[in-house]
Design a protein around this motif. Structure first.
Motif, mmCIF file in Angstrom:
data_model
loop_
_atom_site.group_PDB
_atom_site.id
_atom_site.type_symbol
_atom_site.label_atom_id
_atom_site.label_comp_id
_atom_site.label_asym_id
_atom_site.label_seq_id
_atom_site.Cartn_x
_atom_site.Cartn_y
_atom_site.Cartn_z
ATOM 1 N N PRO A 193 5.032 8.335 1.736
ATOM 2 C CA PRO A 193 5.011 7.061 2.456
ATOM 3 C C PRO A 193 5.824 6.016 1.701
ATOM 4 O O PRO A 193 5.825 5.988 0.470
ATOM 5 N N GLY A 194 6.531 5.186 2.444
ATOM 6 C CA GLY A 194 7.385 4.187 1.816
ATOM 7 C C GLY A 194 6.689 2.851 1.671
ATOM 8 O O GLY A 194 5.509 2.687 2.027
ATOM 9 N N PRO A 195 7.382 1.864 1.145
ATOM 10 C CA PRO A 195 6.815 0.525 0.954
ATOM 11 C C PRO A 195 6.201 -0.017 2.239
ATOM 12 O O PRO A 195 6.808 0.038 3.309
ATOM 13 N N GLY A 196 4.983 -0.508 2.128
ATOM 14 C CA GLY A 196 4.280 -1.074 3.271
ATOM 15 C C GLY A 196 3.502 -0.070 4.096
ATOM 16 O O GLY A 196 2.717 -0.466 4.966
ATOM 17 N N ASP A 204 -7.697 -0.564 -1.416
ATOM 18 C CA ASP A 204 -6.993 -1.619 -0.680
ATOM 19 C C ASP A 204 -7.270 -3.006 -1.254
ATOM 20 O O ASP A 204 -6.599 -3.968 -0.892
ATOM 21 N N HIS A 205 -8.255 -3.132 -2.140
ATOM 22 C CA HIS A 205 -8.475 -4.409 -2.812
ATOM 23 C C HIS A 205 -7.356 -4.668 -3.851
ATOM 24 O O HIS A 205 -7.081 -5.821 -4.184
ATOM 25 N N LEU A 206 -6.766 -3.597 -4.334
ATOM 26 C CA LEU A 206 -5.694 -3.721 -5.322
ATOM 27 C C LEU A 206 -4.316 -3.478 -4.709
ATOM 28 O O LEU A 206 -3.313 -4.010 -5.190
ATOM 29 N N TYR A 207 -4.280 -2.666 -3.665
ATOM 30 C CA TYR A 207 -3.017 -2.355 -2.987
ATOM 31 C C TYR A 207 -3.176 -2.650 -1.491
ATOM 32 O O TYR A 207 -3.246 -1.744 -0.672
ATOM 33 N N CYS A 237 -2.079 0.313 0.985
ATOM 34 C CA CYS A 237 -0.693 0.624 1.308
ATOM 35 C C CYS A 237 0.190 0.569 0.058
ATOM 36 O O CYS A 237 -0.134 -0.114 -0.920
ATOM 37 N N VAL A 238 1.306 1.269 0.144
ATOM 38 C CA VAL A 238 2.312 1.227 -0.908
ATOM 39 C C VAL A 238 2.847 -0.210 -0.994
ATOM 40 O O VAL A 238 3.147 -0.820 0.036
ATOM 41 N N PRO A 239 2.944 -0.786 -2.182
ATOM 42 C CA PRO A 239 3.463 -2.157 -2.298
ATOM 43 C C PRO A 239 4.825 -2.284 -1.631
ATOM 44 O O PRO A 239 5.642 -1.355 -1.679
ATOM 45 N N TYR A 263 6.577 4.033 -4.099
ATOM 46 C CA TYR A 263 7.459 2.871 -3.970
ATOM 47 C C TYR A 263 8.906 3.242 -4.314
ATOM 48 O O TYR A 263 9.850 2.714 -3.718
ATOM 49 N N THR A 264 9.065 4.163 -5.259
ATOM 50 C CA THR A 264 10.406 4.586 -5.678
ATOM 51 C C THR A 264 10.888 5.824 -4.934
ATOM 52 O O THR A 264 11.903 6.417 -5.302
#
Length: 259
Positions: A24-27, A253-256, A37-39, A190-191
C-alpha cells in the motif's frame, strides 16, 4: 478442455497479480489487522515514528513504576507510584510539544487519545487497569494499591513476585517490539517496499526471531524456573501476549491516522 484452460489461465493471472502486487502506498490503509494508514508525507511519517518511540518509552517507564511498587509492597513498605507515572507522562507530553510543528493536528489529537487510554485508570485498556492481569494471584489477600487506582495483588511468595515481575517486563518488551514493527512497516510502505509485518510482530517461520517467538522463549524460561502462580502459567502468559499485540494493532491508527 476449454473450461480447464480457462480455469488454469485465471489461476495464473491471480498468481501473477499476487506476486506483482505492490505494498500500500502513502495514504492507503495498512491491512486487515493493523488499523491506520501509510503516512502521506515525510513530516507525518517522522511524526508517527517519534510518537511510536515515545509511547514505547512510556510503556517501559510505567512498567518500571509498577515493578517498584510491587517490590515495595512485598517488603511491607507500600509505595504510591503516582509520582513515578506523572514523570513518565511529563516526558511523553514534552515529546508532543517538541514535534508539534512536524505533526498534523489529527496526529496530535489521536496521540492525546492514546495517552488517555493508557494512563486513565478507569479505562480497562489502561496500564493501571491491566496491572491486575500480571499481579493476578490474590493468595496473599493484600491488594497492590488499596487506596489508589492500580489493580492487582501483592504476590504471596518471593518466587511469585519474581514470576510476575518477569511477566510484566516481557509484556512491555513485546509491546515495544510491536510498535517498532509498525514503524518499520510504515517506513517500508512509504518508500514503496514490501514488509512482512506479521513475521516481525508474531512468529517468523524462517528466523524464529519474531516478537512473539522471543516472547514465547522467555515464557518457557519463566515457567521452567518454577514458582509462577496458576494465573501466570504458560497458557495465561500467551493470552497476555495475544491481548497486547491485539491492542497495539487496533490502536495503530492513533499513531498512523488516515488522511
Amino acid at each position: 478442455m476449454r473450461g480447464v484452460w480457462a480455469v488454469t489461465a485465471c489461476a495464473i493471472c491471480l498468481s501473477a497479480a499476487l506476486v506483482f502486487a505492490g505494498p500500500p502506498g502513502p495514504g492507503q490503509r495498512f491491512d486487515d489487522d493493523d488499523a491506520g494508514c501509510v503516512p502521506n508525507t515525510t513530516a507525518h511519517r517522522k511524526c508517527s515514528e517519534t510518537l511510536a518511540k515515545a509511547f514505547a518509552r512510556l510503556i517501559a517507564a510505567v512498567t518500571t513504576c509498577h515493578d517498584r511498587q510491587a517490590r515495595m509492597a512485598f517488603s511491607g513498605a507500600p509505595l504510591d507510584e503516582e509520582a513515578c507515572e506523572a514523570k513518565a507522562r511529563e516526558r511523553l507530553e514534552a515529546t508532543f510539544a517538541g514535534i508539534a510543528l512536524l505533526c498534523s493536528p489529527i496526529q496530535l489529537s489521536l496521540a492525546s487519545n492514546e495517552e488517555t487510554e493508557l494512563l486513565d485508570s478507569t479505562n480497562p485498556r489502561s496500564l493501571d487497569a491491566q496491572n491486575g492481569d500480571v499481579f493476578c494471584d490474590s493468595t496473599s489477600g493484600n491488594a497492590m494499591d488499596p487506596n489508589g487506582d492500580d489493580t492487582g495483588w501483592v504476590p504471596a511468595t518471593a518466587d511469585a513476585l519474581w514470576c510476575a515481575r518477569g511477566v510484566a517486563k516481557n509484556v512491555a518488551k513485546l509491546a515495544q517490539a510491536a510498535l517498532k514493527c509498525h514503524a518499520k512497516m510504515a517506513y517500508s510502505f512509504y518508500t514503496g517496499r514490501n514488509f512482512d509485518e506479521e513475521a516481525c510482530e508474531e512468529f517468523d517461520p524462517l528466523t524464529h526471531r519474531g516478537a512473539r517467538d522471543r516472547y514465547s522463549l522467555r515464557v518457557a524460561q519463566l515457567v521452567a524456573r518454577g514458582g509462577c502462580p496458576p494465573c501466570l502459567d504458560g497458557v495465561q502468559q500467551e493470552a497476555l501476549a495475544l491481548r497486547t499485540v491485539g491492542q497495539i494493532d487496533a490502536d495503530n491508527d492513533h499513531l498512523y491516522p488516515c488522511p
